[in-house]
Design a protein around this motif. Structure first.
Motif, PDB file in Angstrom:
ATOM      1  N   LYS A  29      39.555  24.534  49.152  1.00 16.47           N
ATOM      2  CA  LYS A  29      38.253  24.809  49.777  1.00 16.47           C
ATOM      3  C   LYS A  29      38.125  26.281  50.134  1.00 16.47           C
ATOM      4  N   ALA A  30      39.184  26.844  50.717  1.00 20.66           N
ATOM      5  CA  ALA A  30      39.157  28.259  51.118  1.00 20.66           C
ATOM      6  C   ALA A  30      39.086  29.180  49.904  1.00 20.66           C
ATOM      7  N   LEU A  31      39.746  28.772  48.825  1.00 22.91           N
ATOM      8  CA  LEU A  31      39.776  29.591  47.615  1.00 22.91           C
ATOM      9  C   LEU A  31      38.384  29.692  46.988  1.00 22.91           C
ATOM     10  N   ILE A  32      37.611  28.621  47.085  1.00 24.52           N
ATOM     11  CA  ILE A  32      36.231  28.651  46.585  1.00 24.52           C
ATOM     12  C   ILE A  32      35.420  29.683  47.365  1.00 24.52           C
ATOM     13  N   GLU A  33      35.546  29.665  48.676  1.00 22.47           N
ATOM     14  CA  GLU A  33      34.810  30.631  49.509  1.00 22.47           C
ATOM     15  C   GLU A  33      35.269  32.053  49.219  1.00 22.47           C
ATOM     16  N   PHE A  34      36.554  32.213  48.934  1.00 24.62           N
ATOM     17  CA  PHE A  34      37.089  33.534  48.614  1.00 24.62           C
ATOM     18  C   PHE A  34      36.512  34.059  47.297  1.00 24.62           C
ATOM     19  N   THR A  35      36.333  33.166  46.337  1.00 28.94           N
ATOM     20  CA  THR A  35      35.919  33.566  44.990  1.00 28.94           C
ATOM     21  C   THR A  35      34.407  33.763  44.864  1.00 28.94           C
ATOM     22  N   LYS A  36      33.631  33.065  45.679  1.00 31.71           N
ATOM     23  CA  LYS A  36      32.165  33.085  45.554  1.00 31.71           C
ATOM     24  C   LYS A  36      31.560  34.492  45.511  1.00 31.71           C
ATOM     25  N   PRO A  37      31.971  35.410  46.399  1.00 29.97           N
ATOM     26  CA  PRO A  37      31.355  36.747  46.369  1.00 29.97           C
ATOM     27  C   PRO A  37      31.544  37.463  45.030  1.00 29.97           C
ATOM     28  N   PHE A  38      32.670  37.241  44.378  1.00 33.96           N
ATOM     29  CA  PHE A  38      32.926  37.890  43.091  1.00 33.96           C
ATOM     30  C   PHE A  38      32.080  37.261  41.984  1.00 33.96           C
ATOM     31  N   VAL A  39      31.890  35.948  42.059  1.00 31.01           N
ATOM     32  CA  VAL A  39      31.012  35.268  41.100  1.00 31.01           C
ATOM     33  C   VAL A  39      29.579  35.780  41.272  1.00 31.01           C
ATOM     34  N   GLU A  40      29.150  35.893  42.513  1.00 31.24           N
ATOM     35  CA  GLU A  40      27.790  36.395  42.791  1.00 31.24           C
ATOM     36  C   GLU A  40      27.632  37.828  42.308  1.00 31.24           C
ATOM     37  N   VAL A  50      41.111  41.816  41.516  1.00 33.95           N
ATOM     38  CA  VAL A  50      40.692  40.428  41.700  1.00 33.95           C
ATOM     39  C   VAL A  50      41.570  39.510  40.846  1.00 33.95           C
ATOM     40  N   GLY A  51      41.799  39.898  39.602  1.00 32.99           N
ATOM     41  CA  GLY A  51      42.629  39.088  38.716  1.00 32.99           C
ATOM     42  C   GLY A  51      44.045  38.950  39.231  1.00 32.99           C
ATOM     43  N   LEU A  52      44.596  40.047  39.743  1.00 28.65           N
ATOM     44  CA  LEU A  52      45.960  40.030  40.283  1.00 28.65           C
ATOM     45  C   LEU A  52      46.063  39.097  41.480  1.00 28.65           C
ATOM     46  N   VAL A  53      45.064  39.175  42.363  1.00 30.11           N
ATOM     47  CA  VAL A  53      45.073  38.340  43.572  1.00 30.11           C
ATOM     48  C   VAL A  53      44.921  36.862  43.190  1.00 30.11           C
ATOM     49  N   LEU A  54      43.944  36.546  42.346  1.00 30.75           N
ATOM     50  CA  LEU A  54      43.710  35.152  41.967  1.00 30.75           C
ATOM     51  C   LEU A  54      44.919  34.570  41.235  1.00 30.75           C
ATOM     52  N   SER A  55      45.547  35.370  40.395  1.00 31.94           N
ATOM     53  CA  SER A  55      46.725  34.904  39.667  1.00 31.94           C
ATOM     54  C   SER A  55      47.882  34.621  40.619  1.00 31.94           C
ATOM     55  N   THR A  56      48.069  35.511  41.608  1.00 35.78           N
ATOM     56  CA  THR A  56      49.147  35.318  42.589  1.00 35.78           C
ATOM     57  C   THR A  56      48.888  34.089  43.443  1.00 35.78           C
ATOM     58  N   LEU A  57      47.650  33.942  43.888  1.00 29.60           N
ATOM     59  CA  LEU A  57      47.297  32.777  44.709  1.00 29.60           C
ATOM     60  C   LEU A  57      47.514  31.488  43.921  1.00 29.60           C
ATOM     61  N   TRP A  58      47.060  31.480  42.661  1.00 31.99           N
ATOM     62  CA  TRP A  58      47.200  30.275  41.847  1.00 31.99           C
ATOM     63  C   TRP A  58      48.672  29.951  41.594  1.00 31.99           C
ATOM     64  N   SER A  59      49.471  30.978  41.338  1.00 31.48           N
ATOM     65  CA  SER A  59      50.902  30.750  41.081  1.00 31.48           C
ATOM     66  C   SER A  59      51.574  30.088  42.268  1.00 31.48           C
ATOM     67  N   GLN A  60      51.211  30.517  43.464  1.00 25.69           N
ATOM     68  CA  GLN A  60      51.799  29.918  44.665  1.00 25.69           C
ATOM     69  C   GLN A  60      51.273  28.511  44.907  1.00 25.69           C
ATOM     70  N   LEU A  61      49.965  28.327  44.729  1.00 26.77           N
ATOM     71  CA  LEU A  61      49.390  26.994  44.945  1.00 26.77           C
ATOM     72  C   LEU A  61      49.932  25.978  43.943  1.00 26.77           C
ATOM     73  N   SER A  62      50.269  26.435  42.742  1.00 30.48           N
ATOM     74  CA  SER A  62      50.793  25.524  41.723  1.00 30.48           C
ATOM     75  C   SER A  62      52.175  24.989  42.094  1.00 30.48           C
ATOM     76  N   LEU A  63      52.823  25.604  43.088  1.00 30.12           N
ATOM     77  CA  LEU A  63      54.124  25.124  43.549  1.00 30.12           C
ATOM     78  C   LEU A  63      53.991  23.951  44.524  1.00 30.12           C
ATOM     79  N   LEU A  64      52.780  23.755  45.059  1.00 24.21           N
ATOM     80  CA  LEU A  64      52.574  22.697  46.047  1.00 24.21           C
ATOM     81  C   LEU A  64      52.395  21.350  45.363  1.00 24.21           C
TER      82      LEU A  64
END
Length: 594
Positions: free
Chosen positions: A178-189, A143-157
């Motif tokens: 918006k999509a990232l929130i939905e992606f993360t919610k199950p892990f928070v729960e 989860v950490g690897l995926v979120l870090s990769t996603l954030w790194s790419q989004l930070s380029l926008l």
């Protein structure tokens, strides 16, 4: 041909055990499968993948086909066979080895640039979610690897700035948030539902790091729509609210973060965050403070007992972080956060002891930088207005201390003139209303020593320092008029000789030198304008600095403007000296009569 090749490879591998597959088999399978996709045989490929007899082969080798399928979906968005491509991707995600598949998907996310970044993220979030749920070991790491990769790419926008940019969302950042929130919610729960699970402690750490990264990017630079508009229409407000909600859900409610930030008391269970407390976290916590106090996001969760002065003290470090940045979208938030805190204070209520806290002096110095260096006029004016508001809130000793600080550090004639005008206002209040030892007598004289002098004596650049000099002369004129020599409430008359030697006499000399220099330059420029080359651009040197190339007519205008400034200073200086002479003579006559 490609389909036949693939079927041949599969037929040969069907009789082998999984551990007997060779590297050569993997390569041939990938090449044949990729050719099937490129040649448009997606239906045949889908049929092969759906065949249960091939499950073992697809599980081991199929992840190599994910990349070609995804690229087809990205680049051929009008392809009639998109449904088959999506079915193929879903099946590969379902059947393939999740470990290899996860790494393959992350490589795909890191490939694109520009607008394609959001496209591939939106396409692969659901497959990533499915793959992670299949990984039972080291799930938190994944989860950490995926979120870090996603954030790194989004930070380029680029972060959209205006309302129109937010609504058009050309680079897809708002959609991704918006999509990232939905992606993360199950892990928070998952963390909140099973708090006893030790593995979930690691997952909580990864979610915490993601939340703080999100507070820094995009939320640190993001602009928000007016709160009067529907909150649901602002994607960044919704994203911020969800992120703050995640923090509370995983055991880090934002009041705890804001109230404890910067203290020696341990705040984080996560070692990595503990180590970054003074570096990257400063931006994130400043962003959080802005979201809560200025944007009002979940502010109802803050304790109601916090005093306005305590809240200001709490936020001064965050304001300092904002004002240290050069991006307009960031330092403007510092202005807003400071204004929020100051407006809740009564005038003259902020005790001078607060200035012993470093940020209470560095923040007004940051405002000076905004006032003098920011290219946007509205922000310069706002910086000036907030500095005045800050001065108004300080008690007398606090004002006195701040004035000394700004006179010693601003190095800007306009700012110094602004401070001198404020000193004059405080003296006026002291003389008319309530006695104030900080702006009457010895304390005032100590302050006037910083005002009534020329930094470099007669050699001071009078043009560059004209605002300060005019303000100083006006203050001196005011003191001479309002304070009689016999009363000497301000202490001015005791110090008059020192003021004459340190300020008035050098100013006279400096004016004579400056006027002579500029008159010579005017004469020189007029002579040049009479030669045939007069229409050419030329330059002159004034005060040791070269005026940029400009037509002779413009140069003359600049030089005459400088002379006008000197004349203005000279007229005020003459009036001050006249008033001193009148007051001194009047006092002498009164003493004789007595």
């Amino acid at each position: 041909m490609a389909v036949e090749e693939l079927q041949s490879i599969i037929k040969r591998c069907q009789i082998l055990e999984e551990h007997d597959f060779k590297e050569e088999d993997f390569g041939l399978f990938q090449l044949a499968g990729q050719r099937c996709i490129e040649e448009g045989h997606i239906e045949e490929l889908l049929e092969i993948i759906q065949n249960e007899k091939n499950n073992v082969i697809i599980k081991s080798m199929g992840w190599n086909l994910v990349g070609p399928v995804v690229r087809c979906l990205l680049w051929n968005d009008k392809d009639e066979k998109r449904k088959e491509y999506f079915l193929t991707l879903d099946l590969l995600v379902k059947l393939c080895n999740p470990k290899e598949l996860l790494l393959g998907l992350l490589e795909l996310i890191e490939e694109p640039s520009g607008k394609q970044i959001s496209h591939i993220i939106l396409l692969l979030l659901q497959p990533l979610q499915t793959v992670i749920q299949k990984l039972h070991n080291n799930k938190a790491y994944s989860v950490g690897l995926v979120l870090s990769t996603l954030w790194s790419q989004l930070s380029l926008l680029p972060v959209p700035y205006s309302k129109e940019q937010i609504q058009t969302d050309d680079y897809g950042l708002c959609q991704c948030c918006k999509a990232l929130i939905e992606f993360t919610k199950p892990f928070v729960e998952e963390v909140t539902d099973d708090k006893e699970n030790k593995e979930n402690e690691k997952l909580k750490e990864e979610l915490l790091k993601f939340c703080f990264k999100s507070l820094k990017c995009p939320l640190l630079t993001a602009q928000f729509l007016e709160q009067s508009e529907e909150a649901g229409n602002d994607p960044f407000r919704c994203f911020a609210s969800e992120i703050i909600g995640f923090l509370s859900a995983i055991g880090y409610p934002f009041p705890q973060i804001i109230l404890n930030h910067g203290r020696k008391k341990k705040t984080w269970d996560c070692l990595e965050l503990e180590e970054e407390e003074d570096k990257q976290l400063a931006d994130s916590v400043a962003s959080l403070a802005y979201l809560v106090f200025v944007q009002g996001i979940r502010i109802d969760q803050l304790p109601l007992v916090l005093s306005p002065s305590y809240l200001l003290q709490l936020n001064m470090g965050h304001i300092e972080v904002f004002l240290q940045r050069t991006e307009e979208s960031v330092f403007s938030k510092g202005l807003e956060l400071l204004e929020y805190g100051l407006l809740r204070l009564e005038d003259n209520s902020l005790l001078y002891q607060y200035l012993e806290i470093k940020s209470f002096l560095t923040v007004p110095q940051g405002l000076v930088k905004v006032m003098t260096l920011c290219p946007i006029e509205t922000l310069r004016k706002k910086g000036l207005a907030i500095l005045q508001l800050y001065i108004n809130k300080l008690d007398s000793q606090g004002k006195y201390t701040l004035f000394r600080c700004l006179l010693n550090t601003s190095n800007h004639s306009g700012v110094e003139a602004f401070v001198i005008q404020n000193i004059k206002n405080q003296i006026d209040l002291s003389l008319k209303k309530t006695y104030n030892k900080w702006f009457i007598g010895p304390q005032l004289i100590s302050l006037l020593d910083l005002v009534l002098f020329l930094p470099e004596g007669a050699e001071t650049d009078l043009l560059q320092n004209s605002d300060r000099i005019m303000a100083s002369l006006n203050l001196l004129r005011y003191l001479v008029i309002k304070d009689n020599e016999n009363d000497n409430q301000t202490g001015l008359w005791t110090e008059l000789e020192k003021i004459k030697n340190n300020f008035l006499k050098p100013l006279h000399t400096g004016l004579n030198m400056s006027k002579a220099h500029y008159e010579a330059e005017i004469k020189n420029s007029q002579e040049k304008s009479q030669v045939p080359m007069s229409k050419d651009l030329c330059s002159i040197t004034v005060g040791g600095e070269e005026i940029p190339n400009m037509p002779p007519e413009m140069q003359l205008k600049v030089l005459h403007s400088a002379l006008f400034t000197f004349d203005l200073i000279e007229s005020v200086l003459a009036r001050v000296e006249e008033l001193i002479e009148i007051k001194t003579k009047s006092t002498s006559e009164e003493n004789v009569i007595k």
